[in-house]
Structures are given as structure tokens and as C-alpha cells.
Motif scaffolding. Sequence first.
Motif, PDB file in Angstrom:
ATOM      1  N   ASP A   1      52.778  33.762  60.506  1.00 28.04           N
ATOM      2  CA  ASP A   1      52.207  34.726  61.455  1.00 28.04           C
ATOM      3  C   ASP A   1      50.809  35.160  61.023  1.00 28.04           C
ATOM      4  O   ASP A   1      49.896  35.268  61.842  1.00 28.04           O
ATOM      5  N   ARG A   2      50.631  35.402  59.726  1.00 29.92           N
ATOM      6  CA  ARG A   2      49.330  35.840  59.218  1.00 29.92           C
ATOM      7  C   ARG A   2      48.285  34.746  59.417  1.00 29.92           C
ATOM      8  O   ARG A   2      47.172  35.010  59.876  1.00 29.92           O
ATOM      9  N   LEU A   3      48.645  33.506  59.094  1.00 28.35           N
ATOM     10  CA  LEU A   3      47.692  32.411  59.251  1.00 28.35           C
ATOM     11  C   LEU A   3      47.316  32.197  60.713  1.00 28.35           C
ATOM     12  O   LEU A   3      46.144  31.957  61.028  1.00 28.35           O
ATOM     13  N   ALA A   4      48.287  32.298  61.599  1.00 27.13           N
ATOM     14  CA  ALA A   4      47.989  32.147  63.026  1.00 27.13           C
ATOM     15  C   ALA A   4      47.056  33.259  63.494  1.00 27.13           C
ATOM     16  O   ALA A   4      46.116  33.007  64.257  1.00 27.13           O
TER      17      ALA A   4
ATOM     18  N   PRO B   1      38.403  25.926  65.458  1.00 27.12           N
ATOM     19  CA  PRO B   1      38.805  25.483  66.787  1.00 27.12           C
ATOM     20  C   PRO B   1      40.253  24.996  66.890  1.00 27.12           C
ATOM     21  O   PRO B   1      40.722  24.721  67.991  1.00 27.12           O
ATOM     22  N   LEU B   2      40.981  24.891  65.780  1.00 21.45           N
ATOM     23  CA  LEU B   2      42.387  24.503  65.887  1.00 21.45           C
ATOM     24  C   LEU B   2      43.172  25.618  66.563  1.00 21.45           C
ATOM     25  O   LEU B   2      42.941  26.803  66.292  1.00 21.45           O
ATOM     26  N   ASP B   3      44.118  25.250  67.418  1.00 23.71           N
ATOM     27  CA  ASP B   3      45.009  26.229  68.029  1.00 23.71           C
ATOM     28  C   ASP B   3      45.935  26.812  66.962  1.00 23.71           C
ATOM     29  O   ASP B   3      46.279  26.139  65.987  1.00 23.71           O
ATOM     30  N   ALA B   4      46.356  28.044  67.155  1.00 27.93           N
ATOM     31  CA  ALA B   4      47.283  28.685  66.229  1.00 27.93           C
ATOM     32  C   ALA B   4      48.559  27.864  66.074  1.00 27.93           C
ATOM     33  O   ALA B   4      49.117  27.761  64.978  1.00 27.93           O
ATOM     34  N   GLU B   5      49.014  27.253  67.157  1.00 34.30           N
ATOM     35  CA  GLU B   5      50.222  26.409  67.105  1.00 34.30           C
ATOM     36  C   GLU B   5      50.034  25.230  66.148  1.00 34.30           C
ATOM     37  O   GLU B   5      50.945  24.879  65.401  1.00 34.30           O
TER      38      GLU B   5
ATOM     39  N   VAL C   1      50.961  22.686  60.750  1.00 34.86           N
ATOM     40  CA  VAL C   1      50.463  22.128  59.484  1.00 34.86           C
ATOM     41  C   VAL C   1      51.006  22.925  58.311  1.00 34.86           C
ATOM     42  O   VAL C   1      51.530  22.360  57.341  1.00 34.86           O
ATOM     43  N   PHE C   2      50.898  24.241  58.393  1.00 35.92           N
ATOM     44  CA  PHE C   2      51.349  25.069  57.278  1.00 35.92           C
ATOM     45  C   PHE C   2      52.864  25.070  57.133  1.00 35.92           C
ATOM     46  O   PHE C   2      53.380  25.265  56.028  1.00 35.92           O
ATOM     47  N   ARG C   3      53.600  24.854  58.216  1.00 42.89           N
ATOM     48  CA  ARG C   3      55.056  24.735  58.086  1.00 42.89           C
ATOM     49  C   ARG C   3      55.390  23.555  57.171  1.00 42.89           C
ATOM     50  O   ARG C   3      56.285  23.633  56.328  1.00 42.89           O
TER      51      ARG C   3
END
Length: 127
Positions: free
Chosen positions: A60-63, A69-73, A78-80
Motif C-alpha cells: 500500500d505504501r509503495l503504491a 509513469p508505472l501504474d500503481a498496479e 513487481v514488489f509482490r
Amino acid sequence: MAVNDRDADLARHREAIDRLDREVLARLNERARHAQAIGALKAGAGGPAWRPEREAQVLDRLAAENPGPLDAEHVTAVFRQVISACRALEEKLRVAYLGPAGTFSHAAVSRQFGAFVDAVPLPTIDE
């Protein structure tokens, strides 16, 4: 733009990407070393190896901090995987799902836990 100018621009961007990839790799391994240290501390304290609420907070924090320009999704996906790989250094999770492989429940395991878990298909929910 002339072909030579375009080729020079491509080469410059590719060199920058290669340099950034090396930096990302170094930071991923640094992150992994911290995950290993955390795993050792938790093991010594008898605490749980996996804390889903902590992973949710990180994602949540990273999003929220993502400037694009990368979407939060995409950042979350990637981080998952990064978290999954680092978690596997601490202790590889075994996650049961209603089998067989290729079902929606199998896909949910990857979506929730990342690729670096032991996904175990079971024939019934009760099992």
C-alpha cells in the motif's frame, strides 16, 4: 531525426537502462540480506515468519508513493514478487489451494503470495 541521431539516442537509453538494472540488482540483494536478518531475528524470538499485514502495508505504501509513469498496479505486482522471493529466504510458505493446477484458486495463490511459494493442490476444500 536522422538515423545516426536515433541510433545514438537508442544507445544512450540502453546504456542508462543497463546501469539502472545493475543498481536495481544491487538494491534487491541488499533488501534480501535485510529480509534474511529479519527472518533470523523472528526465528530467535519465536515469532511468525510471515506477517500478511506487514506485506499489505508495504504494498500500500509503495503504491501510494509511486510517482509514475508505472501504474500503481504494476508497481504492486513487481514488489509482490520481490517480497515473495525475500520471504522465501526466511521460510518458503506452503499454500494449499483447491486443485488442480491452472484453476482460479491456483491463480489466486500466485496473486496473493507471489511465485516463490510451494503451492499445494488439494482435491477438496476440507483437505
